[in-house]
Design a protein around this motif. Structure first.
Motif, mmCIF file in Angstrom:
data_model
loop_
_atom_site.group_PDB
_atom_site.id
_atom_site.type_symbol
_atom_site.label_atom_id
_atom_site.label_comp_id
_atom_site.label_asym_id
_atom_site.label_seq_id
_atom_site.Cartn_x
_atom_site.Cartn_y
_atom_site.Cartn_z
ATOM 1 N N ARG A 47 0.807 -1.216 0.000
ATOM 2 C CA ARG A 47 0.000 0.000 0.000
ATOM 3 C C ARG A 47 0.846 1.274 0.000
ATOM 4 O O ARG A 47 0.497 2.266 -0.655
ATOM 5 N N ALA A 48 1.959 1.272 0.736
ATOM 6 C CA ALA A 48 2.813 2.464 0.817
ATOM 7 C C ALA A 48 3.319 2.842 -0.580
ATOM 8 O O ALA A 48 3.627 1.971 -1.390
ATOM 9 N N PRO A 49 3.414 4.127 -0.876
ATOM 10 C CA PRO A 49 3.822 4.558 -2.221
ATOM 11 C C PRO A 49 5.260 4.213 -2.579
ATOM 12 O O PRO A 49 5.616 4.163 -3.751
ATOM 13 N N ALA A 50 6.087 3.975 -1.558
ATOM 14 C CA ALA A 50 7.480 3.589 -1.789
ATOM 15 C C ALA A 50 7.932 2.774 -0.592
ATOM 16 O O ALA A 50 7.234 2.676 0.422
ATOM 17 N N PHE A 51 9.098 2.191 -0.708
ATOM 18 C CA PHE A 51 9.635 1.405 0.398
ATOM 19 C C PHE A 51 9.685 2.237 1.669
ATOM 20 O O PHE A 51 10.153 3.383 1.652
ATOM 21 N N ARG A 52 9.206 1.674 2.772
ATOM 22 C CA ARG A 52 9.168 2.387 4.049
ATOM 23 C C ARG A 52 10.429 2.080 4.846
ATOM 24 O O ARG A 52 10.599 0.991 5.386
ATOM 25 N N ASP A 53 11.307 3.053 4.957
ATOM 26 C CA ASP A 53 12.559 2.877 5.677
ATOM 27 C C ASP A 53 12.334 3.103 7.167
ATOM 28 O O ASP A 53 11.274 3.542 7.601
ATOM 29 N N GLY A 54 13.358 2.823 7.962
ATOM 30 C CA GLY A 54 13.303 3.132 9.383
ATOM 31 C C GLY A 54 12.402 2.212 10.174
ATOM 32 O O GLY A 54 12.322 1.020 9.921
ATOM 33 N N GLY A 55 11.688 2.801 11.129
ATOM 34 C CA GLY A 55 10.844 2.000 12.004
ATOM 35 C C GLY A 55 11.564 1.619 13.280
ATOM 36 O O GLY A 55 12.720 1.976 13.504
ATOM 37 N N GLN A 56 10.880 0.888 14.131
ATOM 38 C CA GLN A 56 11.450 0.506 15.414
ATOM 39 C C GLN A 56 12.513 -0.577 15.261
ATOM 40 O O GLN A 56 12.675 -1.182 14.211
ATOM 41 N N THR A 57 13.230 -0.823 16.351
ATOM 42 C CA THR A 57 14.237 -1.875 16.368
ATOM 43 C C THR A 57 13.565 -3.229 16.577
ATOM 44 O O THR A 57 12.700 -3.377 17.428
ATOM 45 N N VAL A 58 13.983 -4.212 15.781
ATOM 46 C CA VAL A 58 13.491 -5.577 15.937
ATOM 47 C C VAL A 58 14.698 -6.486 16.115
ATOM 48 O O VAL A 58 15.837 -6.098 15.832
ATOM 49 N N ASP A 59 14.459 -7.682 16.620
ATOM 50 C CA ASP A 59 15.580 -8.594 16.828
ATOM 51 C C ASP A 59 15.426 -9.845 15.979
ATOM 52 O O ASP A 59 14.325 -10.279 15.670
ATOM 53 N N VAL A 60 16.566 -10.393 15.595
ATOM 54 C CA VAL A 60 16.609 -11.636 14.829
ATOM 55 C C VAL A 60 17.225 -12.685 15.740
ATOM 56 O O VAL A 60 18.411 -12.635 16.041
ATOM 57 N N ARG A 61 16.397 -13.592 16.209
ATOM 58 C CA ARG A 61 16.862 -14.554 17.210
ATOM 59 C C ARG A 61 16.258 -15.932 16.964
ATOM 60 O O ARG A 61 15.307 -16.102 16.206
ATOM 61 N N GLY A 62 16.832 -16.940 17.615
ATOM 62 C CA GLY A 62 16.283 -18.283 17.597
ATOM 63 C C GLY A 62 16.092 -18.829 16.194
ATOM 64 O O GLY A 62 16.962 -18.740 15.329
ATOM 65 N N ALA A 63 14.918 -19.409 15.960
ATOM 66 C CA ALA A 63 14.620 -20.002 14.658
ATOM 67 C C ALA A 63 14.568 -18.959 13.558
ATOM 68 O O ALA A 63 14.857 -19.254 12.396
#
Length: 395
Positions: free
Chosen positions: A34-50
């Motif tokens: 839906r967004a007109p272009a790629f949405r950069d930024g945002g909150q921090t997320v983690d990549v963990r476990g599986a």
């Protein structure tokens, strides 16, 4: 045999990850966002476990590591910025409250899109307006007026997915956690460093500042309240609300609220979970937050999205019959989702106590988290069970 034509809606994390794995299965994949272009930024997320295993199997772990925020831990601070408790990133093997691989949502999404765009058609600035599954194909009408036919449609949108509502109507259950969160970017100051700072304020509120790798700082504000429609207010009204609610917060909050006025990336929403009796209907399926959002409190959102995408694509590649593939996807993912969603309703009150003495008590307890004799116990509490799934090898 002609490759299956698949439409994926949503280009955040689960959508591009799913598109990559589907294309690896030889399918013709389009992602609409839906967004007109790629949405950069945002909150921090983690990549963990599986979730980390999925990233490894994509060959992206080194690129994710190179784009992390380099957050070194979390400090719980008082009004004078004195650290009352501290948990280092390696305190629980890199799988504690702050994970070894912390990355901005937008940075991870960008890596996933770049990794798949040579074999996936990304279509920004559009969304599904109408959808009809006739049992043989899915007929999709887009907001921009185009009409297409697909073999399968996978919804990889957020917790408030509009496409999900078109298909499943009222079958979705939204479990509120009586908490609102707001995220936005503020100018970086020397005091920010590489440590996440968490400041509790009486009344069940907190203000957090987190480092990023882009030369700015990510602000996070939360307050406890039952769903009140604040997420539907315009940004000016949301900013006025936050300024009112945090006017007496002290610490570095005045700086945060001053930056809020000009922040173009404010995101405010009610925290909750999505629970559904089934994740597919005919030739249409759900993945990620649209299907089983566990809430940011769980620490499992990214892992669920990445693993769900991997398993769904793998099962669609393994089975000719999509009905069987969807059933196997749910069979494998449902236990993982259930444990991720086992967040008690009182969790927000534990994270952000309502009185000063409870805040002080919370700090005292957190100081024990890494102490000998207590570490194993707190590891069970503070480390999400992100590895509680055995991922098949789909080749």
């Amino acid at each position: 045999m002609k490759p299956k034509k698949v439409l994926v809606t949503g280009a955040s994390i689960a959508g591009p990850a799913l598109a990559y794995w589907l294309s690896r299965q030889g399918m013709d994949v389009t992602v609409v966002e839906r967004a007109p272009a790629f949405r950069d930024g945002g909150q921090t997320v983690d990549v963990r476990g599986a979730g980390r295993v999925v990233v490894q199997r994509m060959g992206l772990e080194d690129r994710v590591r190179a784009n992390t925020t380099n957050e070194q831990g979390i400090a719980f601070v008082d009004r004078s910025n004195r650290t009352k408790a501290f948990i280092a990133v390696d305190a629980f093997g890199g799988e504690g409250p702050v994970a070894e691989l912390e990355i901005l949502r937008g940075e991870l999404a960008k890596l996933l899109i770049e990794h798949s765009q040579d074999r996936v058609d990304y279509r920004f600035g559009d969304s599904i307006a109408t959808i009809l599954d006739d049992g043989v194909q899915v007929h999709v009408g887009f907001e921009q007026g185009d009409e297409q036919v697909y073999d399968l449609v996978i919804v990889a949108e957020g917790i408030g997915s509009k496409t999900r509502k078109l298909i499943f109507g009222s079958e979705v259950e939204r479990r509120p956690l009586d908490l609102y969160t707001a995220y936005f970017t503020v100018p970086r100051q020397p005091s920010d460093g590489q440590i996440m700072r968490w400041h509790n304020i009486p009344g069940g509120r907190c203000v957090c500042l987190r480092p990023d790798n882009l030369g700015t700082t990510r602000a996070f504000l939360s307050f406890q309240q039952a769903p009140s429609g604040y997420e539907k207010l315009n940004q000016a009204e949301q900013k006025a609300l936050l300024k009112h609610l945090f006017a007496d917060a002290g610490w570095e909050t005045p700086r945060v609220l001053a930056a809020l006025e000009g922040a173009p990336d404010l995101y405010l929403d009610a925290v909750g979970q999505v629970k559904m009796p089934h994740w597919s209907k005919g030739r249409i399926a759900l993945v990620g937050d649209a299907a089983y959002c566990a809430s940011p409190i769980s620490g499992m959102g990214t892992s669920l999205g990445l693993c769900g995408a991997y398993v769904l694509a793998g099962e669609l590649g393994r089975h000719i019959d999509h009905v069987q593939a969807f059933a196997e996807y749910e069979k494998l993912m449902r236990p993982y989702v259930d444990q991720a969603q086992s967040v008690p309703t009182f969790a927000p009150r534990l994270a952000s106590p309502h009185s000063r003495w409870r805040i002080a008590l919370g700090h005292a307890v957190l100081r024990l988290a890494t102490a000998p004799g207590f570490k194993a116990l707190f590891a069970k509490i503070l480390s999400p069970k992100a590895d509680a799934i055995r991922l098949p090898d789909y080749g």
